[in-house]
Design an enzyme around this catalytic site. Structure first.
Site, short mmCIF file in Angstrom:
data_model
loop_
_atom_site.label_atom_id
_atom_site.label_comp_id
_atom_site.label_asym_id
_atom_site.label_seq_id
_atom_site.Cartn_x
_atom_site.Cartn_y
_atom_site.Cartn_z
N TYR A 56 0.79 -1.22 0.00
CA TYR A 56 0.00 0.00 0.00
C TYR A 56 0.83 1.28 0.00
O TYR A 56 0.49 2.23 -0.72
CB TYR A 56 -1.00 -0.02 1.17
CG TYR A 56 -2.19 -0.89 0.86
CD1 TYR A 56 -3.27 -0.40 0.14
CD2 TYR A 56 -2.21 -2.23 1.25
CE1 TYR A 56 -4.36 -1.20 -0.17
CE2 TYR A 56 -3.29 -3.04 0.93
CZ TYR A 56 -4.36 -2.52 0.24
OH TYR A 56 -5.43 -3.32 -0.08
N GLU A 58 -8.62 -6.91 4.71
CA GLU A 58 -7.86 -8.05 4.19
C GLU A 58 -7.19 -8.83 5.31
O GLU A 58 -7.05 -10.05 5.22
CB GLU A 58 -6.85 -7.54 3.14
CG GLU A 58 -7.56 -7.07 1.87
CD GLU A 58 -6.79 -6.02 1.10
OE1 GLU A 58 -5.56 -5.89 1.30
OE2 GLU A 58 -7.43 -5.30 0.28
#
Length: 430
Positions: A121, A163
């Site tokens: 990310y 997630e």
């Protein structure tokens, strides 16, 4: 995999000095939200330009990420367009991010099937901010960049937490795993002129997990001409049996506007019995409510019938004669109608199951009443009495135009939107 491991950040010194993505959990300020919202018109106008530049630079700087991203979608522009829409949607809903819960679930399940981790990310965030700055130029000052850095971090944390929950579920599921697991092809069964079913068994001969009817797995193959792995998602087309997974893959041929599907052709042509490939844990939130007792209407187009067959088999094996099912399917003709014999056998053995098959152009040898029921495209208004049932849930899978048409038709026939569940099957040209 521990939550501590999932929350690590990688060092990105060069980019971080220019556009830092904070790891702070502090919420966005009101001023930062207003700044992000002020950029919505620019995102509408320049979003695809931003995301196209973003992907180009990201994959140049981190070629290892080509193992995650679908390069065909980069070439066609589908992935940049999808990301541009997602960024715009987030900016538009920044005051109420919970409105994005459906999209977060869909994308998060796909991320989990591809092995996306928190380490990815900050890499994405840094390159996205660089692309925003480079495309929008002087309009993006330090204040705007700081607001978008904070906004991106908020969104990243939403996905990371979602997630993380999925990964923990996978580990806790008997027979489950995180990441890739080696499988081999035990059988290849032609289902039509275009579709082949692949029976996949784990190389380690270990247990396989249960999964929900409608879920998919990611599979990945090494593509020498790309120098990288390429993953694709395929619905599981059977019910859990503890021995193997089954995926049913349509071979995508080239046409005037698109090249041949790279991975589907590899699977069909270059994956013999015994060949190995990497497979993910089953994922996806387009799943049948197996506990419901109200009718289920399963509507599919083409290869979109694969998750529907898993749903249908789950109902007849677990609920038997107690739940009504209407199976509506569209195919061009009998030559490309996959699993026709399986469907007909289930209908013959289960009085609560009915089928309505449309052939767009019946071929020689196709028999109405045996192979199909109607000619032309699916017309739900035409079969309203059979297809629109009290308290039914509707599951739709197929190409985007097909799904939009059927959803719109159902709503016009009085079906509540929350009774309609849809899933795009795989990638447009896998």
């Amino acid at each position: 995999m521990s939550s501590r491991a999932l929350c690590r950040r990688v060092a990105l010194p060069a980019l971080a000095r220019r556009f830092p993505v904070s790891v702070s959990q502090r919420p966005l300020t009101t001023q930062q939200k207003e700044i992000v919202k002020s950029t919505i018109p620019a995102l509408e106008q320049h979003g695809v330009t931003i995301t196209t530049l973003f992907y180009k630079r990201l994959l140049e700087a981190h070629p290892e990420l080509k193992n995650i991203f679908n390069t065909a979608h980069q070439a066609t522009g589908e992935q940049p367009a999808a990301l541009a829409h997602a960024v715009w949607a987030y900016a538009s809903n920044i005051d109420q991010p919970e409105a994005l819960s459906t999209a977060v679930s869909r994308i998060g399940h796909k991320h989990a099937s591809l092995g996306v981790l928190p380490d990815h990310y900050p890499i994405v965030g840094q390159h996205l901010l660089v692309a925003i700055k480079d495309v929008l130029g002087p309009a993006v000052n330090e204040q705007v960049l700081a607001a978008w850095a904070a906004a991106y971090q908020e969104l990243a944390d939403i996905f990371i937490n979602f997630e993380d929950h999925l990964y923990k579920q996978h580990v806790q599921t008997p027979g489950g795993w995180v990441g890739w697991r080696k499988f081999f092809v035990s059988h290849k069964i032609p289902e039509s002129e275009e579709i082949v079913s692949f029976y996949l068994r784990p190389v380690d001969q270990g247990a396989l997990p249960e999964y929900h009817p409608g879920q998919f797995v990611s599979v990945r193959c090494y593509v020498p001409e790309l120098g990288s792995y390429q993953p694709r998602q395929y619905s599981l087309s059977d019910i859990p049996n503890g021995q193997h997974f089954r995926i049913s893959v349509k071979r995508e041929m080239a046409n005037a506007s698109r090249p041949a599907g790279r991975i589907s052709n590899v699977l069909h042509e270059s994956l013999p019995i015994g060949a190995e490939l990497d497979v993910s844990m089953p994922s996806g939130d387009f799943v049948l409510d197996i506990n419901a007792t109200t009718p289920a209407v399963l509507i599919s187009g083409g290869v979109g019938l694969t998750p529907m067959m898993s749903m249908l088999k789950s109902i007849v094996s677990q609920q038997g004669p107690s739940r009504r099912v209407v199976f509506i399917h569209a195919a061009r003709n009998g030559r490309v109608h996959a699993m026709k014999a399986d469907l007909n056998q289930i209908v013959a053995e289960n009085p609560m199951v009915s089928r309505i098959v449309f052939y767009e152009n019946a071929a020689e040898g196709d028999t109405q009443g045996v192979d199909y029921d109607h000619t032309g495209r699916v017309d739900l208004a035409r079969i309203r009495d059979e297809a629109v049932l009290p308290d039914a849930d509707y599951y739709i899978c197929g190409p985007q135009p097909f799904m939009k048409a059927q959803s719109k038709s159902l709503e016009a026939l009085g079906v509540a939107r929350d009774r309609i569940h849809m899933e795009v099957f795989g990638s447009p040209r896998d």
